[in-house]
Write a protein that holds these residues in place. Sequence first.
Motif, PDB file in Angstrom:
ATOM      1  N   GLN A 103       0.849  -1.193   0.000  1.00  0.00           N
ATOM      2  CA  GLN A 103       0.000   0.000   0.000  1.00  0.00           C
ATOM      3  C   GLN A 103       0.883   1.241   0.000  1.00  0.00           C
ATOM      4  O   GLN A 103       1.865   1.315   0.736  1.00  0.00           O
ATOM      5  N   GLU A 104       0.535   2.200  -0.852  1.00  0.00           N
ATOM      6  CA  GLU A 104       1.202   3.504  -0.785  1.00  0.00           C
ATOM      7  C   GLU A 104       0.142   4.588  -0.892  1.00  0.00           C
ATOM      8  O   GLU A 104      -0.949   4.349  -1.412  1.00  0.00           O
ATOM      9  N   TRP A 105       0.460   5.777  -0.370  1.00  0.00           N
ATOM     10  CA  TRP A 105      -0.549   6.823  -0.248  1.00  0.00           C
ATOM     11  C   TRP A 105      -0.091   8.117  -0.883  1.00  0.00           C
ATOM     12  O   TRP A 105       1.098   8.362  -1.033  1.00  0.00           O
ATOM     13  N   VAL A 120      -5.129   5.809  -1.930  1.00  0.00           N
ATOM     14  CA  VAL A 120      -4.234   4.687  -1.640  1.00  0.00           C
ATOM     15  C   VAL A 120      -4.069   3.824  -2.889  1.00  0.00           C
ATOM     16  O   VAL A 120      -5.046   3.516  -3.572  1.00  0.00           O
ATOM     17  N   TRP A 126      -5.641   2.994  -7.838  1.00  0.00           N
ATOM     18  CA  TRP A 126      -5.789   4.040  -6.821  1.00  0.00           C
ATOM     19  C   TRP A 126      -7.229   4.051  -6.322  1.00  0.00           C
ATOM     20  O   TRP A 126      -8.165   3.959  -7.107  1.00  0.00           O
ATOM     21  N   LEU A 142      -1.065   9.012   8.781  1.00  0.00           N
ATOM     22  CA  LEU A 142      -0.829   9.301   7.361  1.00  0.00           C
ATOM     23  C   LEU A 142       0.137  10.470   7.171  1.00  0.00           C
ATOM     24  O   LEU A 142       1.087  10.368   6.389  1.00  0.00           O
ATOM     25  N   TYR A 167      -9.860   2.541   7.067  1.00  0.00           N
ATOM     26  CA  TYR A 167      -8.804   2.306   8.058  1.00  0.00           C
ATOM     27  C   TYR A 167      -9.321   2.571   9.466  1.00  0.00           C
ATOM     28  O   TYR A 167     -10.141   3.463   9.668  1.00  0.00           O
ATOM     29  N   TRP A 181      -7.655  -2.643   8.374  1.00  0.00           N
ATOM     30  CA  TRP A 181      -8.203  -2.061   7.155  1.00  0.00           C
ATOM     31  C   TRP A 181      -9.115  -3.055   6.440  1.00  0.00           C
ATOM     32  O   TRP A 181      -8.966  -4.265   6.585  1.00  0.00           O
TER      33      TRP A 181
END
Length: 204
Positions: A103-105, A120, A126, A142, A167, A181
């Motif tokens: 996961q990347e934000w 995310v 996305w 975050l 989340y 999550w």
Amino acid sequence: MLRLAGGRSRCEGRVEMEQAGAWGTVCDDAWDLADADIVCRQLRCGWAVRVHGSAAFGRGSGPILRDEVGCEGHEEHLWDCPAAPEHDCSHKEDAGVVCSEHQEWRLSGGRDGCAGRVEVFFRGTWSTVCDSTWYKLEASVLCRTLGCGEPLRQLSFGHTLPGKMLYQCESQQPSLAHCQWTYNKSAPCHQSRAVGVVCNGTGS
């Protein structure tokens, strides 16, 4: 026996394997999605969504253990795949992968990378994040993960992307992926808005 190093989670990074007690890397010659898929599956990280060469996650050390890897897709382990017995590589050609469970934000649409709608990247796409269980703690996790300091205020947007993530953090965690999550479960996100955050930093 196999790990990903230099990434932002255990499901992203430079491919490293252990052989005869020493950790080494894999050369990016002929490195493709079919090879990366085996790595992701072996690590229980889903499937490969991006492949990287040219030491995208930094240069490894130790021996270069595989070159010209040619997985066909049915292999259980990376070392079951055909590969060249000799290599002509250096660590500047270390292979890497981003798996679907990574996961990347990002914060999008704001004045800089530290303000905007929370999005995310997960399972190759996305998604937006539901505000149903989003409080100061989630925002703080975050903002810190993004190197953006602490949250100043919450914003509200519409859900316009295909997926929705929810989340719930019990305590300060290194990233939202370490909190509870759920992905694309309609009930808790029903009638929710897409959350946004303004953090007090300006980002790197």
